[in-house]
Design an enzyme around this catalytic site. Structure first.
Site, PDB file in Angstrom:
ATOM      1  N   HIS A 171       0.816  -1.215   0.000  1.00 51.59           N
ATOM      2  CA  HIS A 171       0.000   0.000   0.000  1.00 51.59           C
ATOM      3  C   HIS A 171       0.852   1.269   0.000  1.00 51.59           C
ATOM      4  CE1 HIS A 171       0.026  -1.428   4.382  1.00 51.59           C
ATOM      5  NE2 HIS A 171       0.994  -0.564   4.265  1.00 51.59           N
ATOM      6  N   TYR A 258      17.322   1.970   2.782  1.00 54.59           N
ATOM      7  CA  TYR A 258      17.609   1.387   1.469  1.00 54.59           C
ATOM      8  C   TYR A 258      18.735   2.122   0.758  1.00 54.59           C
ATOM      9  CZ  TYR A 258      12.853  -0.300   2.253  1.00 54.59           C
ATOM     10  OH  TYR A 258      11.725  -0.860   2.793  1.00 54.59           O
TER      11      TYR A 258
END
Length: 488
Positions: A171, A258
């Site tokens: 989502h 990340y």
């Protein structure tokens, strides 16, 4: 209509309830069957009682069954939804705790980075077991909807090695679009039209139009910097927007782990995060949140059961993809969303074997992806760094090759920015030994890993990270909720 949906990991109580009520918002689906399965009989019975209460309160013909026998749950299922957390919070705590000893400070640790890679090692053997059961006992050509992280690795394994029709669902895109619509002053997120593409948790809004008017970088930066809340909570995302020219879907804290630039030193971490909520960069934030949520649910279960007696309100159907995909496949009402699939030409400048997250349309003919999208070069370069880690991680999980696993961790962007090769080798040994109960493919490597650990001279430190918060008690949570209710 009459068909069967199996939910694996249905003991994820709150999420299972959301999926259940979303699906029952489709009028044609009132008479379908839900088969719940989980390794925890306790959690399974709690969620079944809640769903039974919903069925009873809404006078529905819906059938709900629950069993710890996964193959029985999958028998004849047309759709299989997975929301499993292999190893539970016990293994997840190691995903955060052990890397901290080597200076790796993660906010979530469930996608890549040291924690996400080990999470994938636990998940992938189980995912392949799911796929075998689906091939054996589910409907022919049953569709596997994976919600479990690490999204790309799990989906990659299910498609490439499990040989099951699989789509990964998240989502993040929806939440990012809601933010953008808000800062631009839209009355509704529906006023925003966009193309968002990349890989899961590194997806990029490469085209934006508000009521048909194109939105450029400068206008978007100005809008975020002027926002009284997001300007403080999303500092890192705004910095990436300024440098890359496009906004990332992922939260401030998640995006930070990340990349190799923002969490490499403690002073840099505190500069870029916000502590108003776990998702903005807190050390081990999602672990704390998940632990508190579990404790709260266990304590306040009677309230959750009572709330299940309320009528289903279709106007409150969530934007989770699952119910909308099933509705499109079964009724031919077309749905546009963002899906995790094998690349195969969807994004021109990412590897073709990678799992990408990109726009697609669903109707009775299936999921049809928009092909030929080209990412900005910096976005593609960032994604490719993660894809290379994901590929090695999947192959390590399949083969049980601990040396390949260490190479995958070594090539992770944040790990590489923080740790030396010697530290990585020892850290992986320590994580594999600690999580051996959930890593059957590495059983042969555990004795040698223990032996190396007994002789290692690599120094570690007892460190809670740059921004650690302790798990709050039920009393503290009650007080906070009461204060928020009074303020609101």
């Amino acid at each position: 209509m009459s068909f069967k949906i199996a939910i694996i990991g249905a003991g994820s109580v709150g999420f299972t309830k959301k999926l259940f009520t979303d699906i029952l918002c489709v009028p044609e689906f009132k008479g379908i069957e839900f088969a719940l399965t989980d390794v925890s009989e306790h959690n399974l019975q709690m969620i079944k009682a809640i769903l039974d209460r919903i069925v009873e309160a809404n006078k529905l013909p819906t059938k709900v069954t629950a069993t710890t026998d996964r193959r029985k749950a999958l028998e004849g299922a047309r759709y299989v939804i997975s929301c499993v957390r292999v190893g539970g919070l016990e293994a997840y705590a190691d995903d955060i705790r052990i890397p901290l000893k080597y200076g790796i400070d993660q906010c979530v640790g469930d996608t890549i980075c040291a924690g996400g890679i080990l999470y994938g090692q636990r998940n992938i053997p189980v995912i392949l077991d799911f796929c075998k059961d689906i091939r054996d006992v589910a409907e022919t050509d049953a569709k596997f909807l994976n919600y479990a992280n690490p999204m790309a690795m799990n989906t990659w394994a299910a498609i490439e090695y499990g040989k099951v029709d699989t789509v990964g669902l998240c989502h993040g895109v929806q939440h990012g679009a809601e933010q953008i619509a808000e800062v631009l002053g839209a009355k509704s997120p529906r006023e925003l039209d966009y193309v968002c593409s990349g890989i899961n948790h590194q997806t990029w809004f490469i085209e934006l139009r508000l009521n048909g008017r194109e939105i450029g970088k400068d206008e978007l930066v100005a809008a975020f910097e002027a926002h009284p809340v997001y300007s403080r909570q999303e500092k890192l995302r705004i910095d990436v927007l300024k440098r890359f020219g496009v906004y990332s879907t992922e939260s401030n804290g998640h995006l930070s782990e990340y990349l190799p630039w923002y969490r490499k030193r403690p002073d840099e971490i505190t500069r870029w995060i916000d502590m108003s909520d776990w998702i903005h960069g807190e050390t081990g934030g999602y672990l704390r949140y998940s632990t508190e949520t579990r404790n709260w649910f266990e304590t306040e279960y009677p309230q959750f059961l009572e709330a299940a007696s309320k009528p289903i309100d279709p106007s409150k159907r969530s934007n989770e993809h699952a119910s909308h995909i099933l509705e499109a496949l079964e009724t031919n009402r077309v749905y546009r969303g963002h899906f995790n699939v094998k690349n195969d030409g969807v994004i021109t400048n990412l590897p073709q074997d990678a799992i990408v997250e990109s726009p697609g349309f669903v109707d009775r003919f299936g999921i049809n992806m928009a092909a030929g999208i080209t990412l900005p070069e910096a976005c593609a370069a960032t994604c490719i760094s993660s894809i290379n880690v994901q590929r090695m991680s999947v192959h390590a999980a399949i083969s049980g090759d601990i040396d390949l696993l260490k190479l995958a961790v070594l090539h992770d962007p944040l790990v590489g920015a923080v740790s030396t090769p010697e530290e990585v080798w020892q850290m992986v040994d320590e994580m594999v030994v600690a999580q051996a109960a959930w890593l059957p493919q590495f059983a042969h490597a555990v004795p040698a890993a223990k032996e190396r650990l007994s002789k290692s001279r690599v120094k570690t430190r007892e460190w809670a990270g740059a921004a650690w918060r302790s798990v709050r008690s039920i009393e503290e949570l009650r007080a906070e909720k009461a204060a928020l209710k009074q303020a609101g």
